[in-house]
Design a protein around this motif. Structure first.
Motif, PDB file in Angstrom:
ATOM      1  N   LEU A  69      71.398 -10.538 -15.950  1.00  7.35           N
ATOM      2  CA  LEU A  69      71.882 -10.511 -14.568  1.00  7.35           C
ATOM      3  C   LEU A  69      70.736 -10.521 -13.568  1.00  7.35           C
ATOM      4  N   VAL A  70      69.548 -10.143 -14.015  1.00  3.17           N
ATOM      5  CA  VAL A  70      68.370 -10.281 -13.144  1.00  3.17           C
ATOM      6  C   VAL A  70      68.016 -11.755 -13.000  1.00  3.17           C
ATOM      7  N   ILE A  71      67.964 -12.463 -14.114  1.00  5.39           N
ATOM      8  CA  ILE A  71      67.621 -13.883 -14.083  1.00  5.39           C
ATOM      9  C   ILE A  71      68.674 -14.688 -13.321  1.00  5.39           C
ATOM     10  N   ALA A  72      69.944 -14.302 -13.452  1.00  2.00           N
ATOM     11  CA  ALA A  72      71.034 -15.053 -12.810  1.00  2.00           C
ATOM     12  C   ALA A  72      71.355 -14.543 -11.410  1.00  2.00           C
ATOM     13  N   ALA A  73      70.590 -13.592 -10.894  1.00  2.00           N
ATOM     14  CA  ALA A  73      70.954 -12.923  -9.642  1.00  2.00           C
ATOM     15  C   ALA A  73      71.154 -13.889  -8.483  1.00  2.00           C
ATOM     16  N   ASP A  74      70.214 -14.798  -8.284  1.00  6.58           N
ATOM     17  CA  ASP A  74      70.325 -15.708  -7.138  1.00  6.58           C
ATOM     18  C   ASP A  74      71.483 -16.682  -7.298  1.00  6.58           C
ATOM     19  N   ALA A  75      71.676 -17.206  -8.513  1.00  5.63           N
ATOM     20  CA  ALA A  75      72.783 -18.133  -8.754  1.00  5.63           C
ATOM     21  C   ALA A  75      74.119 -17.429  -8.537  1.00  5.63           C
ATOM     22  N   LEU A  76      74.216 -16.162  -8.894  1.00  6.87           N
ATOM     23  CA  LEU A  76      75.436 -15.393  -8.653  1.00  6.87           C
ATOM     24  C   LEU A  76      75.624 -15.130  -7.162  1.00  6.87           C
ATOM     25  N   ALA A  77      74.533 -14.762  -6.478  1.00 12.05           N
ATOM     26  CA  ALA A  77      74.629 -14.477  -5.046  1.00 12.05           C
ATOM     27  C   ALA A  77      74.996 -15.722  -4.245  1.00 12.05           C
ATOM     28  N   ASN A  78      74.528 -16.881  -4.689  1.00 15.77           N
ATOM     29  CA  ASN A  78      74.788 -18.128  -3.970  1.00 15.77           C
ATOM     30  C   ASN A  78      76.084 -18.811  -4.378  1.00 15.77           C
ATOM     31  N   GLY A  79      76.801 -18.217  -5.324  1.00 11.92           N
ATOM     32  CA  GLY A  79      78.066 -18.795  -5.747  1.00 11.92           C
ATOM     33  C   GLY A  79      77.947 -19.934  -6.733  1.00 11.92           C
ATOM     34  N   LEU A  80      76.740 -20.197  -7.231  1.00 13.08           N
ATOM     35  CA  LEU A  80      76.580 -21.235  -8.245  1.00 13.08           C
ATOM     36  C   LEU A  80      77.114 -20.779  -9.588  1.00 13.08           C
ATOM     37  N   LEU A  81      77.075 -19.470  -9.802  1.00 12.91           N
ATOM     38  CA  LEU A  81      77.623 -18.874 -11.017  1.00 12.91           C
ATOM     39  C   LEU A  81      78.544 -17.726 -10.632  1.00 12.91           C
ATOM     40  N   VAL A  82      79.448 -17.399 -11.537  1.00 14.47           N
ATOM     41  CA  VAL A  82      80.285 -16.213 -11.401  1.00 14.47           C
ATOM     42  C   VAL A  82      80.219 -15.442 -12.710  1.00 14.47           C
ATOM     43  N   ALA A  83      80.424 -14.125 -12.610  1.00 14.60           N
ATOM     44  CA  ALA A  83      80.514 -13.271 -13.792  1.00 14.60           C
ATOM     45  C   ALA A  83      81.957 -12.784 -13.866  1.00 14.60           C
ATOM     46  N   PRO A  84      82.813 -13.496 -14.602  1.00 18.12           N
ATOM     47  CA  PRO A  84      84.252 -13.201 -14.555  1.00 18.12           C
ATOM     48  C   PRO A  84      84.674 -11.918 -15.257  1.00 18.12           C
ATOM     49  N   PHE A  85      83.794 -11.326 -16.065  1.00 17.47           N
ATOM     50  CA  PHE A  85      84.178 -10.151 -16.845  1.00 17.47           C
ATOM     51  C   PHE A  85      83.254  -8.986 -16.509  1.00 17.47           C
ATOM     52  N   SER A  86      83.803  -7.814 -16.466  1.00 21.66           N
ATOM     53  CA  SER A  86      83.024  -6.633 -16.075  1.00 21.66           C
ATOM     54  C   SER A  86      82.192  -6.067 -17.227  1.00 21.66           C
ATOM     55  N   GLN A  87      82.536  -6.414 -18.454  1.00 25.24           N
ATOM     56  CA  GLN A  87      81.830  -5.836 -19.596  1.00 25.24           C
ATOM     57  C   GLN A  87      80.422  -6.440 -19.718  1.00 25.24           C
ATOM     58  N   THR A  88      79.425  -5.575 -19.885  1.00 23.49           N
ATOM     59  CA  THR A  88      78.031  -6.019 -20.008  1.00 23.49           C
ATOM     60  C   THR A  88      77.404  -5.457 -21.278  1.00 23.49           C
ATOM     61  N   LEU A  89      76.299  -6.058 -21.661  1.00 26.93           N
ATOM     62  CA  LEU A  89      75.467  -5.552 -22.746  1.00 26.93           C
ATOM     63  C   LEU A  89      74.150  -5.063 -22.144  1.00 26.93           C
ATOM     64  N   SER A  90      73.639  -3.961 -22.662  1.00 29.49           N
ATOM     65  CA  SER A  90      72.411  -3.398 -22.101  1.00 29.49           C
ATOM     66  C   SER A  90      71.206  -4.247 -22.473  1.00 29.49           C
ATOM     67  N   GLY A  91      70.254  -4.293 -21.552  1.00 23.37           N
ATOM     68  CA  GLY A  91      68.999  -5.004 -21.789  1.00 23.37           C
ATOM     69  C   GLY A  91      67.831  -4.043 -21.766  1.00 23.37           C
ATOM     70  N   GLU A  92      66.639  -4.590 -21.640  1.00 22.98           N
ATOM     71  CA  GLU A  92      65.429  -3.769 -21.576  1.00 22.98           C
ATOM     72  C   GLU A  92      65.031  -3.537 -20.119  1.00 22.98           C
ATOM     73  N   THR A  93      63.886  -2.904 -19.931  1.00 19.15           N
ATOM     74  CA  THR A  93      63.383  -2.590 -18.598  1.00 19.15           C
ATOM     75  C   THR A  93      62.362  -3.631 -18.156  1.00 19.15           C
ATOM     76  N   TYR A  94      62.504  -4.090 -16.915  1.00 22.14           N
ATOM     77  CA  TYR A  94      61.463  -4.898 -16.289  1.00 22.14           C
ATOM     78  C   TYR A  94      60.423  -3.941 -15.701  1.00 22.14           C
ATOM     79  N   SER A  95      59.151  -4.250 -15.923  1.00 22.42           N
ATOM     80  CA  SER A  95      58.070  -3.408 -15.409  1.00 22.42           C
ATOM     81  C   SER A  95      57.001  -4.257 -14.742  1.00 22.42           C
ATOM     82  N   PHE A  96      56.411  -3.692 -13.705  1.00 26.96           N
ATOM     83  CA  PHE A  96      55.245  -4.299 -13.059  1.00 26.96           C
ATOM     84  C   PHE A  96      54.019  -3.750 -13.776  1.00 26.96           C
ATOM     85  N   ALA A  97      53.166  -4.634 -14.262  1.00 32.25           N
ATOM     86  CA  ALA A  97      51.973  -4.220 -15.003  1.00 32.25           C
ATOM     87  C   ALA A  97      50.738  -4.816 -14.360  1.00 32.25           C
ATOM     88  N   CYS A  98      49.666  -4.053 -14.363  1.00 26.20           N
ATOM     89  CA  CYS A  98      48.397  -4.571 -13.835  1.00 26.20           C
ATOM     90  C   CYS A  98      47.251  -4.046 -14.680  1.00 26.20           C
TER      91      CYS A  98
END
Length: 296
Positions: free
Chosen positions: A243-272
């Motif tokens: 849902l992070v990768i698809a965030a803009d496509a979902l916000a712009n209406g290019l994609l929809v997420a028709p089902f509420s059920q999700t699967l857990s992912g990992e954590t995005y981290s800023f590293a330096c």
């Protein structure tokens, strides 16, 4: 307000150079003036202070006891000013930072936000490196990365950004409303995911939701989530994506997420690179990522 009883700074600079180089001639070459000008400025400084600072000889000049006291203070002060000027120049110049992230994250999440990023940091020059590999972080090489996983990440200073989640998405043109509608849709699969584990695939999603009659083996297959998202936007089927990768496509209406059920992912981290963890431009960029990814 402080009041300083200072000698003429030009004369002080000439004296420091002559004392350090033990020569009026070499000091003149460094400061792009004549030896006579150096001699005149040192004499002016001695008159101002009322004492002799340099002993002159045909071949060299040497510090007197009074001169040694002034030279140590002048050399230390000029060195500190030089360091401060260097810091100011670096902060005013365009900072160059190289950031590594997956092609999917760069193209689907970061690139749509580059205008916002450049508006916030107009002097920042960001070089983007698309790579699925974990690269070594070091100043002057790859400085920064967006890492994905549980961590810890050796050799990096990291800050958690957001927890990822996966869900089925599709083009609104497919008009999916219920789980039963999936039986008439083409499933899109992403093979070879390294993270998260276990993989957020159709079999896991169906097990979680309780769907028993969906063929989870057939459909369109990709080895890269970037192309799977593009195929999904094009209406080629339904894919389980970040849902992070698809965030803009979902916000712009290019994609929809028709089902509420999700699967857990990992954590995005800023590293330096650890040596950069307190550099002001890196801290500011890290804080921007924290702010921008908080809604997820």
């Amino acid at each position: 307000m402080a009041s300083f009883d200072l000698p003429p700074l030009g004369a002080l600079r000439a004296f420091e150079a002559a004392a350090r180089l033990a020569s009026f001639k070499r000091a003149a070459a460094e400061l792009l003036v004549t030896p006579t000008a150096i001699s005149h400025q040192v004499r002016q400084l001695e008159e101002h202070l009322g004492g002799r600072l340099l002993d002159r000889s045909p071949r060299r000049v040497a510090l007197t006891l009074q001169g040694q006291i002034l030279y140590e203070a002048a050399a230390s002060s000029f060195a500190e000013i030089d360091r401060a000027v260097g810091r100011l120049r670096r902060s005013n110049a365009g900072a160059i930072l190289t950031l590594s992230a997956t092609p999917a994250f760069l193209s689907q999440w970061l690139v749509p936000r580059l205008t916002e990023l450049q508006t916030r940091f107009p002097k920042l020059e960001l070089r983007l490196q698309a790579s699925d590999q974990i690269v070594e972080l070091r100043p002057g090489g790859v400085d920064l990365a967006i890492r994905y996983g549980k961590g810890p990440f050796p050799g990096a200073a990291t800050t958690a950004l957001c927890q990822d989640a996966f869900a089925p998405v599709c083009s609104p043109s497919l008009r999916l409303r219920t789980v039963e509608d999936l039986t008439r849709a083409r499933l899109i699969h992403i093979d070879g995911r390294v993270a998260p584990r276990p993989s957020p695939d159709w079999r896991r999603w169906c097990d979680q939701v309780g769907v028993l009659d969906l063929d989870t083996e057939t459909g369109l297959r990709f080895t890269d989530s970037l192309y799977a998202v593009q195929a999904t936007v094009a209406g080629q089927g339904v894919a389980i994506v970040s849902l992070v990768i698809a965030a803009d496509a979902l916000a712009n209406g290019l994609l929809v997420a028709p089902f509420s059920q999700t699967l857990s992912g990992e954590t995005y981290s800023f590293a330096c690179a650890p040596a950069l963890s307190e550099r002001p431009d890196v801290v500011a960029l890290r804080d921007w990522f924290v702010e921008a990814m908080t809604p997820f």
